[in-house]
Write a protein that holds these residues in place. Structure first.
Motif, PDB file in Angstrom:
ATOM      1  N   ILE A 182       5.818   7.336  -9.687  1.00  0.00           N
ATOM      2  CA  ILE A 182       6.787   6.253  -9.879  1.00  0.00           C
ATOM      3  C   ILE A 182       6.083   4.924  -9.631  1.00  0.00           C
ATOM      4  N   ASN A 183       6.214   4.028 -10.570  1.00  0.00           N
ATOM      5  CA  ASN A 183       5.656   2.679 -10.421  1.00  0.00           C
ATOM      6  C   ASN A 183       6.697   1.815  -9.718  1.00  0.00           C
ATOM      7  N   TRP A 184       6.716   1.876  -8.386  1.00  0.00           N
ATOM      8  CA  TRP A 184       7.795   1.295  -7.594  1.00  0.00           C
ATOM      9  C   TRP A 184       7.965  -0.195  -7.842  1.00  0.00           C
ATOM     10  N   LEU A 185       6.889  -0.935  -7.799  1.00  0.00           N
ATOM     11  CA  LEU A 185       6.979  -2.392  -7.896  1.00  0.00           C
ATOM     12  C   LEU A 185       6.690  -2.918  -9.298  1.00  0.00           C
ATOM     13  N   GLY A 186       6.257  -2.054 -10.197  1.00  0.00           N
ATOM     14  CA  GLY A 186       5.946  -2.480 -11.556  1.00  0.00           C
ATOM     15  C   GLY A 186       7.019  -2.146 -12.560  1.00  0.00           C
ATOM     16  N   SER A 187       8.065  -1.459 -12.136  1.00  0.00           N
ATOM     17  CA  SER A 187       9.148  -1.078 -13.026  1.00  0.00           C
ATOM     18  C   SER A 187      10.383  -1.927 -12.741  1.00  0.00           C
ATOM     19  N   TRP A 226       0.831  -1.208   0.000  1.00  0.00           N
ATOM     20  CA  TRP A 226       0.000   0.000   0.000  1.00  0.00           C
ATOM     21  C   TRP A 226       0.864   1.256   0.000  1.00  0.00           C
ATOM     22  N   VAL A 227       1.953   1.257   0.775  1.00  0.00           N
ATOM     23  CA  VAL A 227       2.832   2.426   0.831  1.00  0.00           C
ATOM     24  C   VAL A 227       3.425   2.729  -0.540  1.00  0.00           C
ATOM     25  N   LEU A 228       3.760   1.686  -1.305  1.00  0.00           N
ATOM     26  CA  LEU A 228       4.415   1.862  -2.598  1.00  0.00           C
ATOM     27  C   LEU A 228       3.434   1.823  -3.765  1.00  0.00           C
ATOM     28  N   ASP A 229       2.147   1.857  -3.487  1.00  0.00           N
ATOM     29  CA  ASP A 229       1.157   1.855  -4.560  1.00  0.00           C
ATOM     30  C   ASP A 229       1.373   3.070  -5.463  1.00  0.00           C
ATOM     31  N   PRO A 230       1.402   2.879  -6.786  1.00  0.00           N
ATOM     32  CA  PRO A 230       1.709   4.005  -7.675  1.00  0.00           C
ATOM     33  C   PRO A 230       0.662   5.111  -7.670  1.00  0.00           C
ATOM     34  N   ASP A 231      -0.591   4.798  -7.305  1.00  0.00           N
ATOM     35  CA  ASP A 231      -1.656   5.804  -7.338  1.00  0.00           C
ATOM     36  C   ASP A 231      -1.987   6.363  -5.955  1.00  0.00           C
ATOM     37  N   LEU A 232      -2.108   5.476  -4.959  1.00  0.00           N
ATOM     38  CA  LEU A 232      -2.527   5.898  -3.625  1.00  0.00           C
ATOM     39  C   LEU A 232      -1.430   5.788  -2.578  1.00  0.00           C
ATOM     40  N   GLY A 233      -0.251   5.395  -2.971  1.00  0.00           N
ATOM     41  CA  GLY A 233       0.822   5.158  -2.013  1.00  0.00           C
ATOM     42  C   GLY A 233       1.327   6.423  -1.350  1.00  0.00           C
TER      43      GLY A 233
END
Length: 320
Positions: free
Chosen positions: A175-180, A154-161
């Motif tokens: 930044i798409n932390w976990l998708g990049s 949740w903290v690293l969510d690209p939209d609501l993080g």
């Protein structure tokens, strides 16, 4: 008037005398006591030794044996010799997992140790609410890694993080932390550093308590500043604790699994694939049990090699 005198016979004289005048009896009693204490020690150690034998030593020997076989879930074992190891040598997934594990360790271990030492030095001083801050920093270590990883999703969510919302205050784009592929592994590293601070901090705090205060006072009287006191007094005094933190940190970093399993599943494009997750996939998804055992043997050998190298370098530094 006659005064009677009562003599007290020592307890040793009540023992039956041997040819050496009783000394053999006393020696025999001491030897019996030593043997009974030794038996009691083995009895107390037995549960732990049994656990190590059944759940650690035996499985490790079985893994080494199974690594020379080729078999799966519904496949009868067949002798493979060194074929599993030869395949592993040319496996690109294994190379990627090994590289990611090394990069993760090289970054997380020194960064985590440095931050933990700074926090320990600060919390070793007489500050307000010191016990509260020690508890707060140690809590992440006490929390289940899976639960922590879910929160960080949740903290690293690209939209609501929270991270992206905080960075947006400074004009930083989404930044798409976990998708990049470029940011996924650093994101897992951040979690590894954050969760490991508590255990390292506690060890450093214990080591700092052993630093003789008179040495610090003597250095300060000689005109040494804070950095000089730390470099010449504090740092050498906590060398044993520092070595322990280093070795355990390296071992735990090589064993990273839950963060990857929950947050990225090794992706994207294998950018967060680590050795433990690759072993898990080979064993329980591809059902290559023999191949997974061979990878596990190499994995354990790497941990032992790195640990031995760290201890050798530490011994060389002490001699210098």
């Amino acid at each position: 008037m006659t005064t009677s005198t009562t003599s007290v016979t020592p307890a040793a004289e009540l023992l039956p005398l041997g040819p050496d005048g009783g000394r053999r009896a006393r020696a025999g009693t001491g030897a019996d006591l030593h043997r009974s204490q030794r038996r009691a020690g083995w009895v107390l150690l037995a549960p732990g030794l049994l656990h190590m034998l059944v759940f650690v030593a035996a499985p490790m020997l079985m893994i080494v044996g199974f690594s020379f076989f080729r078999y799966g879930f519904l496949q009868s074992p067949s002798w493979a010799g060194l074929d599993n190891y030869r395949t592993l040598w040319h496996d690109d997934r294994f190379h990627t997992a090994l590289w990611n594990t090394i990069v993760y360790t090289v970054v997380v271990v020194p960064v985590g140790m440095g931050l933990a030492l700074l926090i320990a030095l600060a919390l070793n001083e007489r500050i307000a609410a010191r016990g509260f801050f020690r508890t707060v920093y140690y809590l992440p270590h006490m929390t289940a890694t899976v639960a922590v990883a879910v929160v960080w999703l949740w903290v690293l969510d690209p939209d609501l993080g929270v991270f992206n919302q905080f960075l947006a205050l400074f004009g930083v784009g989404r930044i798409n932390w976990l998708g990049s592929p470029d940011w996924a592994l650093p994101s897992v590293m951040m979690l590894g550093v954050w969760q490991g601070l508590g255990s390292k901090m506690v060890i450093y705090l214990a080591a700092l308590q052993t630093v003789p205060p008179e040495l610090k006072e003597a250095a300060q009287l000689d005109g040494a500043n804070r950095w000089q006191v730390f470099r010449n007094v504090t740092w050498p005094s906590i060398s044993s604790g520092n070595l322990f933190v280093l070795i355990t940190s390296v071992i735990f970093s090589f064993q990273v699994f839950e963060q990857v399993y929950v947050m990225t599943a090794g992706g994207p494009i294998n950018s967060t694939l680590v050795l433990t997750y690759d072993i898990y996939k080979n064993a329980f998804y591809r059902l290559k049990f023999g191949y997974a055992c061979a990878e596990t043997v190499v994995f354990l050998a790497l941990i032992g090699l790195v640990t031995a190298l760290v201890m050798r370098l530490n011994q060389g530094a002490r001699r210098d």
